[in-house]
Write a protein that holds these residues in place. Structure first.
Motif, short mmCIF file in Angstrom:
data_model
loop_
_atom_site.label_atom_id
_atom_site.label_comp_id
_atom_site.label_asym_id
_atom_site.label_seq_id
_atom_site.Cartn_x
_atom_site.Cartn_y
_atom_site.Cartn_z
N PHE A 1 4.11 21.12 17.37
CA PHE A 1 2.66 21.29 17.51
C PHE A 1 2.23 22.05 18.88
O PHE A 1 1.89 21.38 19.74
CB PHE A 1 2.03 19.98 17.48
N PHE B 1 -0.27 20.88 22.10
CA PHE B 1 0.25 20.70 23.53
C PHE B 1 -0.37 21.80 24.62
O PHE B 1 -0.31 21.22 25.70
CB PHE B 1 1.88 20.76 23.62
N GLN C 1 -1.85 28.10 3.34
CA GLN C 1 -0.67 27.01 3.37
C GLN C 1 -0.07 26.92 1.95
O GLN C 1 -0.81 26.92 0.84
CB GLN C 1 -1.14 25.48 3.82
N PHE D 1 1.93 25.58 13.79
CA PHE D 1 0.60 25.80 13.70
C PHE D 1 -0.59 24.76 13.97
O PHE D 1 -0.29 23.85 13.73
CB PHE D 1 0.16 26.57 12.59
N LEU D 2 -1.53 25.20 14.91
CA LEU D 2 -2.63 24.36 15.18
C LEU D 2 -3.95 24.98 14.71
O LEU D 2 -4.45 25.81 15.41
CB LEU D 2 -2.88 23.77 16.52
N ARG D 3 -4.49 24.71 13.41
CA ARG D 3 -5.23 25.51 12.62
C ARG D 3 -5.63 25.26 11.55
O ARG D 3 -4.67 24.90 10.78
CB ARG D 3 -5.01 27.21 12.61
N ALA E 1 -5.89 25.89 7.82
CA ALA E 1 -5.32 26.79 7.18
C ALA E 1 -6.33 27.10 6.07
O ALA E 1 -6.98 26.21 5.56
CB ALA E 1 -4.03 26.28 6.47
N ARG F 1 4.13 14.55 22.10
CA ARG F 1 3.29 14.12 21.01
C ARG F 1 3.43 12.57 21.24
O ARG F 1 2.53 11.87 20.55
CB ARG F 1 4.00 14.47 19.51
N ARG G 1 0.33 11.09 22.21
CA ARG G 1 -0.98 11.44 21.44
C ARG G 1 -1.00 11.18 20.06
O ARG G 1 0.14 10.58 19.65
CB ARG G 1 -1.05 13.14 21.65
N VAL H 1 -0.32 12.04 16.42
CA VAL H 1 0.41 12.69 15.51
C VAL H 1 -0.39 13.27 14.28
O VAL H 1 -0.52 14.41 13.85
CB VAL H 1 1.94 12.73 15.48
N PHE I 1 -2.98 15.60 15.03
CA PHE I 1 -2.41 17.06 14.93
C PHE I 1 -2.35 17.59 13.76
O PHE I 1 -2.70 18.59 13.60
CB PHE I 1 -0.97 16.74 15.60
N ALA I 2 -1.68 16.71 12.90
CA ALA I 2 -1.10 17.24 11.44
C ALA I 2 -2.44 17.61 10.76
O ALA I 2 -2.47 18.63 10.05
CB ALA I 2 -0.22 16.06 10.87
N ARG I 3 -3.52 16.89 10.80
CA ARG I 3 -4.81 17.10 10.24
C ARG I 3 -5.41 18.40 10.78
O ARG I 3 -5.96 19.19 10.00
CB ARG I 3 -5.65 15.95 10.45
N ILE I 4 -5.30 18.65 12.03
CA ILE I 4 -5.96 19.82 12.47
C ILE I 4 -5.08 21.00 11.94
O ILE I 4 -5.67 22.14 11.84
CB ILE I 4 -6.15 19.63 14.10
N VAL I 5 -3.85 20.82 12.09
CA VAL I 5 -2.93 22.02 11.82
C VAL I 5 -2.68 22.35 10.54
O VAL I 5 -3.07 23.73 10.11
CB VAL I 5 -1.39 21.59 12.30
N TYR I 6 -2.94 21.48 9.52
CA TYR I 6 -2.57 21.97 8.15
C TYR I 6 -3.89 21.44 7.33
O TYR I 6 -4.08 20.26 7.29
CB TYR I 6 -1.21 21.11 7.58
N ALA I 7 -4.13 22.06 6.42
CA ALA I 7 -5.32 21.85 5.60
C ALA I 7 -4.69 20.82 4.54
O ALA I 7 -5.66 19.61 3.99
CB ALA I 7 -5.76 22.89 4.71
N ARG I 8 -3.51 20.59 4.18
CA ARG I 8 -2.92 19.81 3.34
C ARG I 8 -2.05 18.83 4.17
O ARG I 8 -0.61 18.98 3.82
CB ARG I 8 -2.38 20.24 2.02
N TYR J 1 1.45 17.38 2.83
CA TYR J 1 2.90 17.92 2.55
C TYR J 1 3.95 17.91 3.76
O TYR J 1 4.90 18.18 3.81
CB TYR J 1 2.40 19.61 2.44
N ILE J 2 3.22 17.35 4.69
CA ILE J 2 3.85 17.52 5.89
C ILE J 2 4.44 16.16 6.24
O ILE J 2 3.91 15.06 6.36
CB ILE J 2 3.23 18.00 7.26
N THR K 1 6.55 13.86 9.03
CA THR K 1 6.79 14.00 10.61
C THR K 1 6.66 12.64 11.18
O THR K 1 5.81 11.93 10.80
CB THR K 1 6.13 15.00 11.26
#
Ligand code: SF4
Ligand code: SF4
Ligand code: SF4
Lengths: 429, 270
Positions: A41, A45, A247, A420-422, A424, B100, B103, B105, B108-115, B118-119, B121
């Motif tokens: 991530f 960070f 994604q 990625f931090l975005r 999708a 991480r 913080r 996590v 993080f995953a929610r902001i990073v990935y729309a779904r 699938y992740i 971690t």
């Protein structure tokens, strides 16, 4: 009869990925380049970090191309802060980048990709029969590393890159001692291009959209407009308007597309096709001698494009060192301010786009990074769709090797494609 | 009676990492082919398609544990390895990914990935030694390739590798550098950072940022006044400890010591 080509762990690529091609009869029914490198991530960070720390942190996204990350970050932050490195500092950055291209391309050509063409499982097995070529390749790689170490302090995660320039600039001698090794390696690289040009390249062509930077009078490293052979010609600030990321369930990396069109290819073959006229004489002559000229739509020949770029990088590195005189200051003075900046440079594997928003004290509020391998991922899968009927007609083991070779055409760097931090975008607009 | 020994098997394994530490091995351009003659490279995915079955005589492990699957996989690697050497800050301290640990996590995953479903971690990035027994540790982000070669050659000749445990300051003085903290007031973590790089940053006129992690004995409290005198704020110092060895206990503690001094002020403000 249904048949599946499955590679559970792609070897000779950087990072962790797998490949599955499923067939119904002779027709492919699914192609998945699966990236299971754990998500990392980085963009998260970076929030709250000081702008001076950013080049050190983003370097750790990829051990193979840390300089590329440092360069894109510096340029983006300098864009935000309204400064430009010019003259000698700019030349030193190009020199550092030359070192990384040589090192990274040398690794890929000699250690990862050539064994595919000559039928070995690695460079060490290849060295049993082709020791002199492997030795030359290692010499080329070593000369590239020597540039990065001299200027950056060490080969991996250089410590000397700073927003605004460097912490310390080298003396003339520190650079000129590199010259004999660089001259030798340049000659070797020309021989190696002749050697590689004789490899058997599978007959495979596709009408790619090639995307790369283009500069007014240089082969592109850190600056230029983003252009393509299908009419794209934009400022790098407009990147997000023209490209989208999607994604997909089978990957921790996001797929990039040109909005309104589809997959595209970035990297050495794209640069070569779009910037052949910007190559120096030495690299252009070498390419013409082996009749490797644009347009080239055979992605297996990206190996030749890497060799040509190695020659270009050596040639340019030697020129920069000959003309070098230490500047008065190692870096331009910088005052933080609230702003957003963009940077795009040509990593060995292709365009690497960064965007940062800083607050008034120079802390990062938001960061976005788009690495080359995620840009190429959809393109790799499209290649495999087109290659699939040929694979179906081949014996299973040979088909598997050919599929892996096709993935390696892109020198995918899976480590750096997963951070990625975005939000999708699920569907393309 | 001398018996013909089979060449030892060397394996390289990757967990969450940037590949930089294993690349150090390929960066030994002068020694690589010699090394390849002395060992059988049994598993090294970045460099070879060949995979020989274990057990392995020497396993080099890069990267940290960040997924449930990797937590399982490291146990299998340990079971197959006679000597297990962790290489680099990710493997020895959780690396930059351990940021991480402090913080959320899932956020993080929610902001990073729309779904995010699938992740897969874990909420933490942990060093290999938290999961299995480790025989030797090589520090650094990245490791120093000369140290790697020294350890490999010791192990291959059945010697116990010796890895220096003093601080960067000692190496800096041996190198005859002018101290950047004393001479230029540049904050430097050299006094509390593990040796190994040869005091690279001070040689390039910048302060050490601690990429080799904490030295064996650290006095981070004692360093604080010098850093403050050099112009660093508590926020700056806390951030400097929170990079590539953020979760190494002495650096973690040093960071908290700084944060404690910031928080009361924030409380007053709020
Ligand atoms: S310790 Fe540093 S160089 Fe080594 S793998 Fe981790 S991030 Fe990369
Ligand atoms: S420059 Fe840093 S590492 Fe060197 S002596 Fe001074 S404090 Fe120690
Ligand atoms: S001086 Fe410190 S930060 Fe620099 S390379 Fe050495 S240990 Fe890493």
């Amino acid at each position: 009869m249904a048949r599946t080509i499955k590679v559970n762990y792609l070897a000779r690529v950087e990072g962790e990925g797998a490949l599955t091609i499923r067939f119904k009869g002779d027709k492919p029914s699914a192609v998945e380049l699966r990236i299971f490198e754990p998500p990392r991530f980085f963009e998260a960070f970076l929030r709250g970090r000081a702008y001076l720390e950013v080049p050190d942190i983003v370097a750790r996204i990829c051990g193979i191309c840390p300089v590329a990350y440092q360069m894109s970050a510096c340029h983006a932050i300098e864009d935000a802060l309204g400064i430009r490195t010019d003259g000698t500092l700019r030349a030193l950055r190009r020199l550092l980048y030359c070192g990384e291209w040589i090192e990274s391309h040398g690794l890929h050509v000699f250690m990862l990709h050539a064994p595919d063409f000559l039928g070995y499982e690695d460079a060490i097995a290849m060295a049993k029969d082709h020791r002199e070529w492997v030795t030359r390749g290692l010499g080329i790689k070593k000369a590239g590393n020597a540039i990065v170490a001299a200027l950056g302090g060490r080969e991996i995660h250089p410590i000397n890159v700073k927003v605004g320039g460097f912490y310390r600039v080298p003396t003339r001698t520190e650079l000129s001692v590199l010259l004999p090794a660089l001259e030798t390696a340049l000659g070797d690289a020309e021989m190696c291009l002749d050697w590689a040009a004789q490899f058997e390249f599978p007959a495979f062509e596709r009408d790619y959209e090639y995307v790369a930077l283009r500069h007014a009078d240089e082969y592109p490293f850190c600056e230029g407009r983003i252009v393509s052979n299908k009419g794209l010609d934009i400022d790098l600030h407009a990147y997000e308007e023209h490209f989208a990321e999607l994604q997909v369930p089978h990957s921790t990396a996001l797929h990039s597309v040109v909005r309104g069109r589809s997959d595209y290819q970035c990297g050495p073959l794209a640069r070569f096709n779009l910037n052949f006229d910007r190559l120096g004489e030495r690299a252009r002559d070498a390419a013409e001698r082996v009749e490797f000229v644009p347009p080239c739509r055979n992605v297996y020949k990206s190996l030749l494009a890497r060799m040509v770029e190695i020659i270009q990088a050596f040639d340019e590195a030697i020129r920069i060192i000959h003309g070098y005189a230490p500047p008065d200051a190692p870096a331009i003075a910088v005052t933080p301010r609230m702003a957003t900046g963009h940077g795009c440079t040509e990593a060995p594997r292709g365009m690497l786009w960064h965007k940062y928003t800083l607050d008034e004290t120079g802390l990062v509020e938001d960061a976005r990074i788009v690495p080359p391998t995620s840009q190429n991922q959809k393109c790799i899968e499209q290649d495999l769709w087109q290659l699939a009927p040929t694979l179906a007609a081949m014996p299973h083991a040979a088909a598997t090797r050919r599929a892996e070779q096709a993935v390696r055409n892109f020198d995918p760097c899976i480590s750096c494609s997963t951070h990625f931090l975005r939000l999708a975008i699920e569907r393309e607009d | 009676m001398p018996t013909r020994k089979k060449k030892p098997k060397l394996a390289v394994f990757k967990f969450a990492s940037c590949d930089g530490c294993q690349l150090s091995l390929l960066d030994c351009e002068d020694e690589l082919l010699v090394l390849a003659d002395a060992v059988r490279i049994a598993s090294f995915a970045e460099a070879s398609s060949r995979v020989l079955r274990g057990p392995y005589d020497i396993s080099l492990v890069e990267g940290s544990i960040t997924t449930p699957h990797d937590a399982e996989r490291i146990r299998e690697v340990r079971a197959q390895s006679r000597v297990l050497v962790t290489i680099g800050a990710c493997a020895t301290a959780g690396g930059v990914q351990a940021l991480r640990n402090f913080r959320d996590v899932k956020e993080f995953a929610r902001i990073v990935y729309a779904r995010p479903e699938y992740i897969d971690t874990l909420a933490t990035s942990t060093p290999i030694a938290n999961h299995v027994k480790v025989d030797y540790e090589l520090r650094g982000c990245p490791i120093d390739k000369r140290q790697l070669l020294a350890v490999l050659s010791a192990l291959l000749s059945d010697r116990k590798p010796s890895i220096a445990s003093h601080s960067v300051c000692v190496q800096c003085k041996l190198r005859g550098n002018v101290c950047v903290m004393v001479a230029h007031g540049t904050p430097c973590l050299g006094p509390v950072t593990h040796a190994g790089c040869g005091a690279l940053c001070p040689t390039y006129h910048r302060g050490c940022y601690g990429c080799f992690g904490p030295a064996e004995t650290t006095n981070t409290g004692g360093l604080e006044w010098a850093l403050v005198a050099a112009g660093a704020s508590h926020e700056d110092i806390a951030r400097t400890y929170a990079t590539f060895n953020a979760a190494a206990p002495p650096f973690r503690r040093a960071q908290e010591e700084q944060l404690v001094q910031i928080r009361p002020k924030e409380g007053r403000r709020g």
